[in-house]
Design an enzyme around this catalytic site. Sequence first.
Site, mmCIF file in Angstrom:
data_model
loop_
_atom_site.group_PDB
_atom_site.id
_atom_site.type_symbol
_atom_site.label_atom_id
_atom_site.label_comp_id
_atom_site.label_asym_id
_atom_site.label_seq_id
_atom_site.Cartn_x
_atom_site.Cartn_y
_atom_site.Cartn_z
ATOM 1 N N GLU A 43 30.914 2.408 12.487
ATOM 2 C CA GLU A 43 29.934 1.181 12.009
ATOM 3 C C GLU A 43 29.371 1.405 10.735
ATOM 4 O OE1 GLU A 43 27.157 0.587 15.189
ATOM 5 O OE2 GLU A 43 28.689 0.226 16.754
ATOM 6 N N LYS A 77 26.009 -9.665 23.085
ATOM 7 C CA LYS A 77 27.479 -9.427 22.680
ATOM 8 C C LYS A 77 28.485 -10.386 23.113
ATOM 9 C CE LYS A 77 27.271 -4.202 21.816
ATOM 10 N NZ LYS A 77 27.318 -2.888 22.852
#
EC number: 4.2.1.11
Length: 425
Positions: free
Chosen positions: A204, A340
């Site tokens: 990330e 999400k």
Amino acid sequence: MEIVKIIGREILDSRGNPTVEVDVHLACGIIGRAAVPSGASTGENEAIELRDQDKARYCGKGVLKAVKNVNEVIDPALCGMSVLEQTAIDRKLIELDGTKTKSNLGANAMLGVSLAVAKAAAAYLDIPLYRYIGGSNTYVLPVPMMNIINGGSHSDAPIAFQEFMIRPVGACCFREGLRMGAEVFHALKKVLHDRGLSTAVGDEGGFAPALNGTEDAIESILKAVEAAGYVPGKDITIAMDCASSEFFKDGIYDYTKFEGEKGKKRSIDEQVAYLTELVGKYPIDSIEDGMSENDWEGWKKLTVALGDKVQLVGDDLFVTNVEFLRRGIAEKCGNSILIKVNQIGTLTETLNAIEMAHRHGFTSVTSHRSGETEDTTIADIAVATNSGQIKTGSLSRTDRMAKYNQLLRIEEELGPCAVYGYKKV
């Protein structure tokens, strides 16, 4: 305006793994395109991501089955429907799949179509995606939760907790918050370099150095915050994603899984006490998955201990699903939900989860996955729902920057109407 063609294809995500991209074609010639993200640490109750399991292709991670479902099952079923009927289209997708976990068509196939439909509709109406999804009352730019040190399943660093994030809560606007985060990120690089530690980045975009556990990670970040000229706790706070489900087994939080012999084994009560100790010692204002997805009793205890002090975010616990969120609200587990889109599989179900959370006084955090693409839909969703918080990685890797850059554009477009960050009344 009717849908005339839906095309699915296999593309690659930020980890070099296959994922699904979908184009929705309208009769007027407009095309809506969406690409689907993928997670590394996944909740066991998430909607199913359909993979080919053919070891001869992409180590079994191909998505040709999901693509085939888009092209041969979903396309003929949705062609002729109005692109403006998002709820009806998502309901049709759910009916076509026929399972609770989206295991027939695959959540990756369904989500690609659902998001591409929304993007095509926004383009047809010639309005921004955030305005199409959220209506006229969309004006809140999110505080970014920037994952600048990676641990757990997102890196090879010997730290059990998966993410250590900074939150530029003291900024006046998103643009300034982004600048503050970037400056701390670069200051942290120097802090780590001066200690002879690796400055390579994880999935990330955060650093993944061989630090000496959780407190070393937090103190390194605080040093970087001060080096960048900011005040910890006032200008910038710290958030953590413990991803505790990854190291919880038989009633024990086993840190040795990631930290080796240095790691401890903690009972449920000891885990609550440890997190409480960290909050008392450091300017931490948000903890995600502090307890395991299967430890509902532990979640209750953590919420009693810290629920009035910090944001307790359920990711694996709630998996963007109203059924699990409803239970969490009833049993007083956590006070926030991580959103999400690929955990649930359609835009409508995602928005339902956010709406339920906000209605019951929970906050929401719109989130990326560790395997991302250049798709920026989640930036628009964050603004559309006035969530006031977004989690989309560190200050490196273009797949992460794409979301931040989209938010800069949205803030510019909203002008003086833009408000920065979630404020609980």
